[in-house]
Write an enzyme that holds these catalytic residues in place. Structure first.
Site, PDB file in Angstrom:
ATOM      1  N   SER A  73       1.023  -1.349  -0.407  1.00  0.00           N
ATOM      2  CA  SER A  73       0.176   0.272   0.046  1.00  0.00           C
ATOM      3  C   SER A  73       0.429   1.109   0.017  1.00  0.00           C
ATOM      4  O   SER A  73       1.637   1.662   1.191  1.00  0.00           O
ATOM      5  CB  SER A  73      -0.472  -0.036   1.079  1.00  0.00           C
ATOM      6  OG  SER A  73      -1.906   1.331   1.280  1.00  0.00           O
ATOM      7  N   TYR A 121      -1.541  -0.424  10.326  1.00  0.00           N
ATOM      8  CA  TYR A 121      -1.588  -0.879   8.761  1.00  0.00           C
ATOM      9  C   TYR A 121      -0.676  -0.409   8.605  1.00  0.00           C
ATOM     10  O   TYR A 121      -0.063  -1.521   7.436  1.00  0.00           O
ATOM     11  CB  TYR A 121      -2.884  -0.786   8.726  1.00  0.00           C
ATOM     12  CG  TYR A 121      -3.413  -0.249   7.021  1.00  0.00           C
ATOM     13  CD1 TYR A 121      -3.470  -1.862   6.061  1.00  0.00           C
ATOM     14  CD2 TYR A 121      -3.252   0.682   6.017  1.00  0.00           C
ATOM     15  CE1 TYR A 121      -4.074  -2.199   4.505  1.00  0.00           C
ATOM     16  CE2 TYR A 121      -3.511  -0.397   4.307  1.00  0.00           C
ATOM     17  CZ  TYR A 121      -3.443  -1.391   3.843  1.00  0.00           C
ATOM     18  OH  TYR A 121      -3.921  -1.828   3.302  1.00  0.00           O
TER      19      TYR A 121
HETATM   20  P1  NDP Z   1     -11.326  -5.836   0.660  1.00  0.00           P
HETATM   21  O1  NDP Z   1     -11.884  -5.893   2.202  1.00  0.00           O
HETATM   22  O2  NDP Z   1     -12.357  -5.676  -0.700  1.00  0.00           O
HETATM   23  O3  NDP Z   1     -11.053  -8.006   0.015  1.00  0.00           O
HETATM   24  C1  NDP Z   1     -10.595  -8.575   1.142  1.00  0.00           C
HETATM   25  C2  NDP Z   1     -10.501  -9.721   0.423  1.00  0.00           C
HETATM   26  O4  NDP Z   1      -9.135 -10.821   1.519  1.00  0.00           O
HETATM   27  C3  NDP Z   1     -11.385 -11.096   0.602  1.00  0.00           C
HETATM   28  O5  NDP Z   1     -10.994 -11.913  -0.267  1.00  0.00           O
HETATM   29  C4  NDP Z   1     -11.242 -11.372   1.711  1.00  0.00           C
HETATM   30  O6  NDP Z   1     -11.882 -12.560   1.883  1.00  0.00           O
HETATM   31  C5  NDP Z   1     -10.083 -11.822   1.740  1.00  0.00           C
HETATM   32  N1  NDP Z   1      -9.400 -12.134   3.164  1.00  0.00           N
HETATM   33  C6  NDP Z   1      -9.757 -10.903   4.582  1.00  0.00           C
HETATM   34  N2  NDP Z   1      -9.227 -11.417   5.534  1.00  0.00           N
HETATM   35  C7  NDP Z   1      -8.694 -12.581   5.230  1.00  0.00           C
HETATM   36  C8  NDP Z   1      -7.663 -13.693   6.124  1.00  0.00           C
HETATM   37  N3  NDP Z   1      -7.626 -13.623   7.454  1.00  0.00           N
HETATM   38  N4  NDP Z   1      -7.660 -14.859   5.507  1.00  0.00           N
HETATM   39  C9  NDP Z   1      -7.611 -15.173   4.317  1.00  0.00           C
HETATM   40  N5  NDP Z   1      -8.644 -14.325   3.465  1.00  0.00           N
HETATM   41  C10 NDP Z   1      -8.705 -13.245   3.660  1.00  0.00           C
HETATM   42  O7  NDP Z   1      -9.989  -6.121   0.071  1.00  0.00           O
HETATM   43  P2  NDP Z   1      -9.224  -5.296  -1.415  1.00  0.00           P
HETATM   44  O8  NDP Z   1      -9.434  -5.421  -2.125  1.00  0.00           O
HETATM   45  O9  NDP Z   1      -9.410  -3.455  -0.501  1.00  0.00           O
HETATM   46  O10 NDP Z   1      -7.621  -5.291  -0.193  1.00  0.00           O
HETATM   47  C11 NDP Z   1      -7.047  -5.991  -1.201  1.00  0.00           C
HETATM   48  C12 NDP Z   1      -5.177  -5.627  -1.379  1.00  0.00           C
HETATM   49  O11 NDP Z   1      -5.372  -4.800  -1.575  1.00  0.00           O
HETATM   50  C13 NDP Z   1      -4.684  -5.464   0.573  1.00  0.00           C
HETATM   51  O12 NDP Z   1      -3.843  -6.615   0.537  1.00  0.00           O
HETATM   52  C14 NDP Z   1      -4.716  -4.004   1.143  1.00  0.00           C
HETATM   53  O13 NDP Z   1      -4.297  -3.967   1.752  1.00  0.00           O
HETATM   54  C15 NDP Z   1      -4.584  -3.476  -0.659  1.00  0.00           C
HETATM   55  N6  NDP Z   1      -4.994  -2.428  -0.932  1.00  0.00           N
HETATM   56  C16 NDP Z   1      -5.877  -1.948  -0.642  1.00  0.00           C
HETATM   57  C17 NDP Z   1      -6.874  -0.441  -0.756  1.00  0.00           C
HETATM   58  C18 NDP Z   1      -7.781   0.077  -1.462  1.00  0.00           C
HETATM   59  O14 NDP Z   1      -7.690   0.808  -1.617  1.00  0.00           O
HETATM   60  N7  NDP Z   1      -8.620  -0.935  -0.978  1.00  0.00           N
HETATM   61  C19 NDP Z   1      -5.174   0.622  -0.852  1.00  0.00           C
HETATM   62  C20 NDP Z   1      -4.242  -0.328  -0.931  1.00  0.00           C
HETATM   63  C21 NDP Z   1      -3.826  -1.468  -0.327  1.00  0.00           C
HETATM   64  P3  NDP Z   1     -13.441 -12.931   2.082  1.00  0.00           P
HETATM   65  O15 NDP Z   1     -14.490 -12.431   1.240  1.00  0.00           O
HETATM   66  O16 NDP Z   1     -13.356 -14.408   3.078  1.00  0.00           O
HETATM   67  O17 NDP Z   1     -13.702 -12.305   3.816  1.00  0.00           O
END
Ligand code: NDP
Length: 245
Positions: free
Chosen positions: A141, A155
């Site tokens: 990020s 975070y």
């Molecule tokens: P979301 O919260 O929209 O989606 C998260 C995903 O990760 C889901 O598929 C969820 O599964 C899965 N997940 C969460 N916790 C676990 C766990 N303990 N074990 C297995 N799977 C898990 O997140 P984003 O798409 O926004 O983020 C994706 C990546 O991008 C992350 O690394 C985030 O830090 C990074 N990021 C996002 C930004 C943003 O603005 N959105 C900006 C910068 C970085 P389930 O559906 O089953 O809960």
């Protein structure tokens, strides 16, 4: 040209958001894809169907990134069913809202387990499967590099650790012809950070004046996962619309 035909990928956290877009984009470019999720079984099933609809194999694996045993089982299952692993994408993560002063230390530990320990464990477990040309791409990020507002310190710490993990692993795996890179998104429209409501502040931080769509992050990952990026390793690729320009 991006060609992932015959490649086998494992993507963590791909039932929704950026991870789902990555899983689909890898498949659209020719890869078979195993991916993990925690709770969203129906959404994971829908992602698997979309992957299959472009003619690729898909395996949705329920695996809590906080559980080292589940991580080991997920890697073994992906390798067994796909016949190997060529690409690992670490995308699963959780966020935090709140200052260090107010932070619940149980949540702090969960954040570090899911955001930092899990990518380490996935890399460690996938390494023996990767051959020459293998790829590890991790989603960091921009907050791992700059912290432009309070309330996200833990975070940001977790994401900064991934930058060091990426650089260090590139040194460890380079002699085997494996590249290790990190994509750091800025504000991206997902359930975790929806581009409506109170999003104007984050939008105003970007040069482009808008949030990314998840597929705009996925395209950077596909490039790094492909043979086209063969000389790029230990790199931090920022895809943030200029948020930290
Ligand atoms: P979301 O919260 O929209 O989606 C998260 C995903 O990760 C889901 O598929 C969820 O599964 C899965 N997940 C969460 N916790 C676990 C766990 N303990 N074990 C297995 N799977 C898990 O997140 P984003 O798409 O926004 O983020 C994706 C990546 O991008 C992350 O690394 C985030 O830090 C990074 N990021 C996002 C930004 C943003 O603005 N959105 C900006 C910068 C970085 P389930 O559906 O089953 O809960």
């Amino acid at each position: 040209m991006i060609d992932l035909n015959g490649k086998r990928a494992l993507v963590t956290g791909a039932s929704r958001g950026i991870g789902a877009a990555i899983a689909l984009a890898l498949a659209e470019n020719g890869a078979d894809v195993a991916f993990t999720y925690q709770h969203s079984a129906e959404k994971a099933e829908a992602v698997a169907k979309r992957i299959e609809s472009v003619g690729r194999r898909a395996i949705a694996i329920e695996a809590d990134s906080a559980d080292p045993g589940a991580i080991a089982r997920a890697v073994n299952r992906a390798a067994d069913v796909l016949g190997g692993i060529d690409i690992l994408v670490n995308s699963a993560a959780i966020g935090n809202a709140g200052t260090i002063a107010d932070m619940d230390m149980g949540h702090y530990q969960a954040l570090m387990d899911i955001n930092v320990r899990a990518p380490v464990l996935y890399a460690k477990a996938v390494m023996p499967h990767l051959g020459e040309g293998g790829r590890i791409v991790t989603i960091g990020s921009v907050l791992g590099e700059r912290v432009p507002f309070p309330g996200v310190t833990a975070y940001a710490m977790s994401k900064a650790a991934l930058n060091a993990l990426t650089r260090g692993l590139s040194r460890e795996l380079g002699p085997r012809g494996i590249t290790v890179n990190l994509v750091q998104p800025g504000p991206t429209d997902t359930d975790a950070n929806p581009a409506d409501g109170a999003a104007d502040f984050q939008r105003s931080l970007t040069s482009l004046g808008r949030y990314a769509e998840p597929r705009e992050i996925a395209s950077a990952v596909v490039f790094l996962a492909s043979p086209a990026a063969s000389m790029i390793t230990g790199a931090i690729l920022t895809a943030d619309g200029g948020a930290i320009a």
